[in-house]
Scaffold this motif. Structure first.
Motif, mmCIF file in Angstrom:
data_model
loop_
_atom_site.group_PDB
_atom_site.id
_atom_site.type_symbol
_atom_site.label_atom_id
_atom_site.label_comp_id
_atom_site.label_asym_id
_atom_site.label_seq_id
_atom_site.Cartn_x
_atom_site.Cartn_y
_atom_site.Cartn_z
ATOM 1 N N GLN A 100 0.811 -1.197 0.000
ATOM 2 C CA GLN A 100 0.000 0.000 0.000
ATOM 3 C C GLN A 100 0.853 1.260 0.000
ATOM 4 O OE1 GLN A 100 -2.752 -0.544 3.143
ATOM 5 N NE2 GLN A 100 -4.457 -0.346 1.722
ATOM 6 N N SER A 101 1.850 1.270 0.887
ATOM 7 C CA SER A 101 2.638 2.495 0.989
ATOM 8 C C SER A 101 3.504 2.669 -0.250
ATOM 9 C CB SER A 101 3.474 2.504 2.264
ATOM 10 O OG SER A 101 4.379 1.439 2.212
ATOM 11 N N ALA A 102 3.963 1.537 -0.840
ATOM 12 C CA ALA A 102 4.739 1.657 -2.074
ATOM 13 C C ALA A 102 3.867 2.259 -3.164
ATOM 14 C CB ALA A 102 5.253 0.289 -2.513
ATOM 15 N N ASN A 103 2.636 1.794 -3.238
ATOM 16 C CA ASN A 103 1.717 2.298 -4.253
ATOM 17 C C ASN A 103 1.464 3.778 -4.060
ATOM 18 O OD1 ASN A 103 -0.025 2.275 -6.408
ATOM 19 N ND2 ASN A 103 -1.793 1.620 -5.177
ATOM 20 N N LEU A 104 1.193 4.164 -2.818
ATOM 21 C CA LEU A 104 0.927 5.579 -2.542
ATOM 22 C C LEU A 104 2.174 6.427 -2.803
ATOM 23 C CD1 LEU A 104 -1.280 5.227 0.663
ATOM 24 C CD2 LEU A 104 -2.007 5.813 -1.672
ATOM 25 N N GLY A 105 3.318 5.857 -2.434
ATOM 26 C CA GLY A 105 4.577 6.557 -2.661
ATOM 27 C C GLY A 105 4.795 6.811 -4.143
ATOM 28 N N ALA A 106 4.561 5.790 -4.931
ATOM 29 C CA ALA A 106 4.746 5.920 -6.376
ATOM 30 C C ALA A 106 3.778 6.946 -6.936
ATOM 31 C CB ALA A 106 4.540 4.567 -7.053
ATOM 32 N N LEU A 107 2.539 6.895 -6.467
ATOM 33 C CA LEU A 107 1.524 7.842 -6.930
ATOM 34 C C LEU A 107 1.964 9.276 -6.670
ATOM 35 C CD1 LEU A 107 -2.001 6.465 -5.986
ATOM 36 C CD2 LEU A 107 -1.275 7.402 -8.190
ATOM 37 N N GLU A 108 2.494 9.472 -5.459
ATOM 38 C CA GLU A 108 2.917 10.796 -5.047
ATOM 39 C C GLU A 108 4.102 11.272 -5.900
ATOM 40 O OE1 GLU A 108 1.514 12.818 -3.050
ATOM 41 O OE2 GLU A 108 3.127 14.314 -3.169
ATOM 42 N N ARG A 109 5.061 10.367 -6.051
ATOM 43 C CA ARG A 109 6.291 10.743 -6.723
ATOM 44 C C ARG A 109 6.071 11.058 -8.204
ATOM 45 N NH1 ARG A 109 10.353 6.391 -6.227
ATOM 46 N NH2 ARG A 109 9.095 6.059 -4.371
ATOM 47 N N TYR A 110 5.257 10.234 -8.869
ATOM 48 C CA TYR A 110 5.127 10.387 -10.318
ATOM 49 C C TYR A 110 3.844 11.103 -10.721
ATOM 50 C CZ TYR A 110 8.940 7.075 -10.141
ATOM 51 O OH TYR A 110 10.129 6.461 -9.864
ATOM 52 N N ARG A 111 3.045 11.394 -9.748
ATOM 53 C CA ARG A 111 1.777 12.091 -9.928
ATOM 54 C C ARG A 111 1.190 12.004 -11.350
ATOM 55 N NH1 ARG A 111 -0.777 15.279 -5.984
ATOM 56 N NH2 ARG A 111 0.939 15.009 -4.565
ATOM 57 N N ASN A 112 1.620 12.921 -12.216
ATOM 58 C CA ASN A 112 0.996 12.947 -13.543
ATOM 59 C C ASN A 112 1.827 12.288 -14.617
ATOM 60 O OD1 ASN A 112 -1.343 14.284 -12.785
ATOM 61 N ND2 ASN A 112 -0.193 16.208 -12.678
ATOM 62 N N ASN A 113 2.896 11.626 -14.221
ATOM 63 C CA ASN A 113 3.735 11.067 -15.268
ATOM 64 C C ASN A 113 3.939 9.578 -15.078
ATOM 65 O OD1 ASN A 113 5.477 10.590 -17.340
ATOM 66 N ND2 ASN A 113 6.535 12.557 -17.081
ATOM 67 N N PHE A 114 2.951 8.856 -15.562
ATOM 68 C CA PHE A 114 3.000 7.399 -15.420
ATOM 69 C C PHE A 114 4.143 6.814 -16.249
ATOM 70 C CE2 PHE A 114 0.880 3.145 -16.428
ATOM 71 C CZ PHE A 114 1.407 2.557 -15.292
ATOM 72 N N LEU A 115 4.432 7.436 -17.413
ATOM 73 C CA LEU A 115 5.535 6.935 -18.237
ATOM 74 C C LEU A 115 6.841 6.943 -17.434
ATOM 75 C CD1 LEU A 115 6.706 5.954 -20.947
ATOM 76 C CD2 LEU A 115 6.991 8.345 -21.593
ATOM 77 N N LYS A 116 7.086 8.043 -16.715
ATOM 78 C CA LYS A 116 8.313 8.134 -15.892
ATOM 79 C C LYS A 116 8.323 7.030 -14.849
ATOM 80 C CE LYS A 116 10.800 12.312 -16.112
ATOM 81 N NZ LYS A 116 10.013 13.529 -16.421
ATOM 82 N N GLU A 117 7.167 6.791 -14.244
ATOM 83 C CA GLU A 117 7.055 5.750 -13.221
ATOM 84 C C GLU A 117 7.422 4.389 -13.819
ATOM 85 O OE1 GLU A 117 3.255 5.622 -11.268
ATOM 86 O OE2 GLU A 117 3.672 3.692 -10.294
ATOM 87 N N VAL A 118 6.907 4.124 -15.009
ATOM 88 C CA VAL A 118 7.188 2.849 -15.666
ATOM 89 C C VAL A 118 8.671 2.760 -16.005
ATOM 90 C CG1 VAL A 118 6.789 1.533 -17.789
ATOM 91 C CG2 VAL A 118 4.848 2.482 -16.534
ATOM 92 N N GLU A 119 9.219 3.863 -16.510
ATOM 93 C CA GLU A 119 10.641 3.862 -16.871
ATOM 94 C C GLU A 119 11.511 3.549 -15.662
ATOM 95 O OE1 GLU A 119 11.130 7.672 -18.729
ATOM 96 O OE2 GLU A 119 10.683 6.848 -20.718
ATOM 97 N N ALA A 120 11.138 4.076 -14.504
ATOM 98 C CA ALA A 120 11.976 3.903 -13.321
ATOM 99 C C ALA A 120 11.778 2.552 -12.646
ATOM 100 C CB ALA A 120 11.688 5.023 -12.322
ATOM 101 N N ASN A 121 10.603 1.966 -12.791
ATOM 102 C CA ASN A 121 10.291 0.798 -11.957
ATOM 103 C C ASN A 121 10.038 -0.512 -12.693
ATOM 104 O OD1 ASN A 121 10.115 2.140 -9.261
ATOM 105 N ND2 ASN A 121 8.627 3.362 -10.386
#
Ligand SMILES: Cc1cc2nc3c(=O)[nH]c(=O)nc-3n(C[C@H](O)[C@H](O)[C@H](O)COP(=O)(O)OP(=O)(O)OC[C@H]3O[C@@H](n4cnc5c(N)ncnc54)[C@H](O)[C@@H]3O)c2cc1C
Ligand code: SF4
Ligand code: SF4
Ligand code: SF4
Ligand code: SF4
Lengths: 211, 428
Positions: free
Chosen positions: A6-27
């Motif tokens: 849960q916290s990882a998910n929320l953390g990711a949401l917070e960090r990448y907010r509007n940029n899901f592509l960046k989130e995918v690139e990093a993770n």
């Protein structure tokens, strides 16, 4: 869903907010290649699943760029991929499509937001837990767990339907009924568990799951 | 240092397509000595085999005619046909070039009367029509051929057929004893105008060019539309000779693909847009063209042409790279499978004929060039390290005719500069 998920998910949401592509690139494994997709459609047209799944790789990659986080991470398409590599050998931009699909499935699973009851995901979890226990797969308990995942009645039905195969395996000495009592493991079971724990720790650290 | 630079004032142009002819003529008209070598028996290259030119839809013979007239009027160009470069040594300002001249078996006395062709019955595949039909083994490559001199195919030399050709010639022009020759020359600069060849469509396995007769290349389609082609200008499909009215064009067949050619061939979008107008010309409103594409790349001013075709009701566009083709075994129609990008619809669409817009690859791919030559990642010629050799036209980049001519003119100017520098160093 565990708290770590849960916290990882929320953390990711917070960090990448509007940029899901960046989130995918990093993770996500090979996630940095998603942006190379030119939307030609060859992977979608080459996948043996054809019309039988909701999101082809082409569609998934477009959805990632469009920021459709919930739809992508909640999709069951990545779990359907059979790793036939048809898409990957034909992609004109050499995207490692199969790896990205598995990477996405893995990421969604770890965040605990992958679809519940998805058969491939369930079986993979069963398989993993089974293999980890003794360092080798106990085919008997694995199959039984798998058959009885939906409860007693459906489990007996499924087991009955498969009994001739089971008998065949038994006669060919591929299935040992004694394995039901736990089965045999690898030699240094403690060492094996330590290796797995370390590997998990490294992977978690890399992927930001250290919560 | 003067001694080490030879006195060579000649420019060698390799390849006699539109680019090579242009490069040679531009230099010659500036008073420079030029040797133009062409491996085919005629000048003109690939353009002479097109039915019409985009964007003006004129006939290629027109541009060819103008260049041939310039050539005939100029004494500074020495033309060698059926000739290839086998080795280049030396450096800028002072190259030694070895040429291999293949025998034509017909000498300069030939008047192109055609009696040898009448006498011969043996036939060979016609390269002019990409092997879609056959021609006599004593032939003139095409009506506009320059030089206007017949060729005897080596396959009949030493046979009674060859003797028939020889006996039929009223001026004794057939010489069956001609041998391959090797010639060595000194030149100051070299222009490589060796052009392009179509990417081998057999390698694009999912499209089945090797398996389905009604899947052809864009080059073959040019020949089908041409009244001088194998079908007399009728669009008849190779599978069964039926009229093909519902035609699919597949873009980027072998281009923009890391598994095949990594570059965009730049001309094939325009070529397909042009070819839809051949379909219209042949069938009016009852013809139907469908272009399957990733993006339409009608570069700069060609956008007008694209808009014109978009307005044509017989032409439709599907934004999708076709994934695979299967054949309807009952009627021989190719069925195209894929998913479109505008809505992700899965399709399985049947057509009478499929035209693969194949990519352009440098003709010299796989040919041994001087070590000094610099190639890009797709084997197009960028130049040479010593600055004395240049790429021109489609040998340098996938270019249409207009841009090939510009590129050839630029290469010619570079070569003239090399010659001038060599001359001034010697004078000093
Ligand atoms: C389907 C299709 C349609 C097209 N339609 C159009 C159009 O409508 N309008 C347009 O502007 N462009 C069109 N093009 C592009 C056009 O064909 C090229 O721009 C043009 O051919 C380039 O001319 P070139 O002289 O550079 O090369 P080429 O035409 O390839 O000429 C090269 C010459 O060099 C010779 N040669 C090669 N190697 C050697 C060697 N080692 N030694 C000696 N000689 C050698 C060859 O025999 C040939 O004669 C089309 C292309 C395709 C594929
Ligand atoms: S084949 Fe490759 S480039 Fe084409 S849509 Fe699929 S991933 Fe994108
Ligand atoms: S590897 Fe997976 S996504 Fe790719 S074609 Fe095969 S099943 Fe489809
Ligand atoms: S080789 Fe002789 S017969 Fe043949 S075309 Fe020339 S002149 Fe006529
Ligand atoms: S010009 Fe068009 S068809 Fe040719 S490679 Fe480029 S995009 Fe593809």
């Amino acid at each position: 869903m565990t708290t770590a998920n849960q916290s990882a998910n929320l953390g990711a949401l917070e960090r990448y907010r509007n940029n899901f592509l960046k989130e995918v690139e990093a993770n996500v494994e090979e996630g940095h290649m998603v942006k190379m997709c030119m939307q030609c459609g060859v992977c979608a047209g080459s996948c043996p699943f054809g019309p039988h799944w909701e999101h082809s790789p082409q569609k998934i990659f477009m959805m990632i760029r469009a920021g459709k986080r919930d739809e992508v991470l909640g999709s069951d398409s990545m779990f359907m991929c059979t790793s036939c590599y048809n898409c990957m050998v034909r992609c004109p931009r050499e995207l490692p499509i199969t790896h990205i699909m598995h990477g996405l499935a893995n990421y969604a699973h770890r965040l605990g937001i992958a679809p519940k009851g998805q058969p491939t995901r369930e079986f993979a979890t069963l398989f993993w837990n089974n293999a980890i226990k003794k360092g080798r797969v106990n085919e008997l308990t694995l199959t039984l767990r798998h058959y009885f995942r939906g409860g007693l009645v459906s489990g007996i039905k499924e087991a009955m339907a498969m009994q001739s195969i089971g008998l065949g395996l038994f006669l060919a000495k591929r299935l040992n009924p004694m394995e039901i009592f736990g089965g045999h493991g690898v030699k240094d079971l403690k060492g094996f568990h330590a290796i797995i724990a370390k590997a998990k720790e490294i992977e978690d650290r890399k992927k930001g799951f250290t919560a | 240092m003067t001694a080490s630079i030879a006195t060579n004032q000649t420019i060698l142009v390799v390849g006699g397509g539109i680019s090579g002819m242009t490069a040679a003529l531009e230099a010659a008209e500036c008073g420079k000595q030029v040797i133009l070598v062409e491996k085919a028996p005629v000048l003109g290259g690939r353009t002479a085999r097109l039915y019409r030119y985009f964007p003006k839809m004129c006939h290629p013979t027109c541009g060819l005619e103008i260049n041939l007239r310039r050539l005939k009027q100029n004494r500074n160009v020495r033309l060698m046909t059926m000739t290839e470069v086998t080795a280049v040594s030396g450096s800028r300002g002072n190259y030694e070039v070895t040429l291999k001249v293949a025998p034509r078996f017909v000498n300069e006395n030939c008047t192109a009367c055609g009696k040898c062709a009448e006498a011969v019955s043996a036939e060979v595949p016609n390269p002019w029509n990409y092997g879609l039909d056959k021609m006599k083994a004593a032939y003139l490559p095409h009506n506009m051929a320059y030089p206007q001199r017949y060729v005897i195919d080596p396959s009949i030399v030493g046979t009674p057929e060859g003797e028939k050709a020889k006996a039929a010639c009223p001026v004794g022009a057939v010489d069956l004893d001609m041998k391959e020759e090797s010639v060595t020359l000194q030149v100051g600069a070299v222009i490589w105008a060796t052009g392009w060849r179509p990417y081998d469509a057999n390698k694009i396995q999912p499209y089945g060019y090797d398996r389905f007769p009604n899947v052809i290349t864009s080059l073959e389609f040019e020949r089908l539309a041409d009244p001088q082609g194998p079908t007399g200008g009728k669009i008849l499909r190779p599978g069964d000779g039926k009229e093909a009215k519902n035609i699919a064009f597949i873009q980027c067949a072998g281009s923009r693909d890391e598994n095949h050619l990594r570059h965009c061939s730049r001309i094939c979008c325009m070529a397909s847009l042009k070819q839809t107008q051949y379909v219209r010309e042949a069938y009016g409103d009852s013809g139907k063209s469908t272009i399957y594409y990733i993006d339409i790349r009608a570069i700069d001013r060609f956008e007008d042409f694209y808009q014109m075709v978009q307005k044509d009701a017989t032409v439709s566009f599907v934004k999708s790279k076709v994934a695979k083709i299967v054949e309807n075994t009952e009627n021989g129609n190719p069925i195209l499978h894929g998913v479109d990008t505008e809505g992700y619809h899965r399709y399985a669409t049947e057509h009478d004929l499929v035209v693969l817009a194949v990519g352009m690859e440098p003709e010299i791919t796989g040919v041994k060039l001087p070590d000094d030559i610099i190639l890009d990642s797709s084997n197009f010629i960028e130049g040479s390290k010593d600055g004395g050799m240049f790429g021109a036209g489609s040998a340098a980049s996938p270019l249409d005719v207009n841009r090939s001519v510009q590129s050839a003119t630029a290469a010619s100017l570079h070569a003239i500069q090399v010659i001038r520098k060599t001359a001034s160093t010697e004078a000093a």
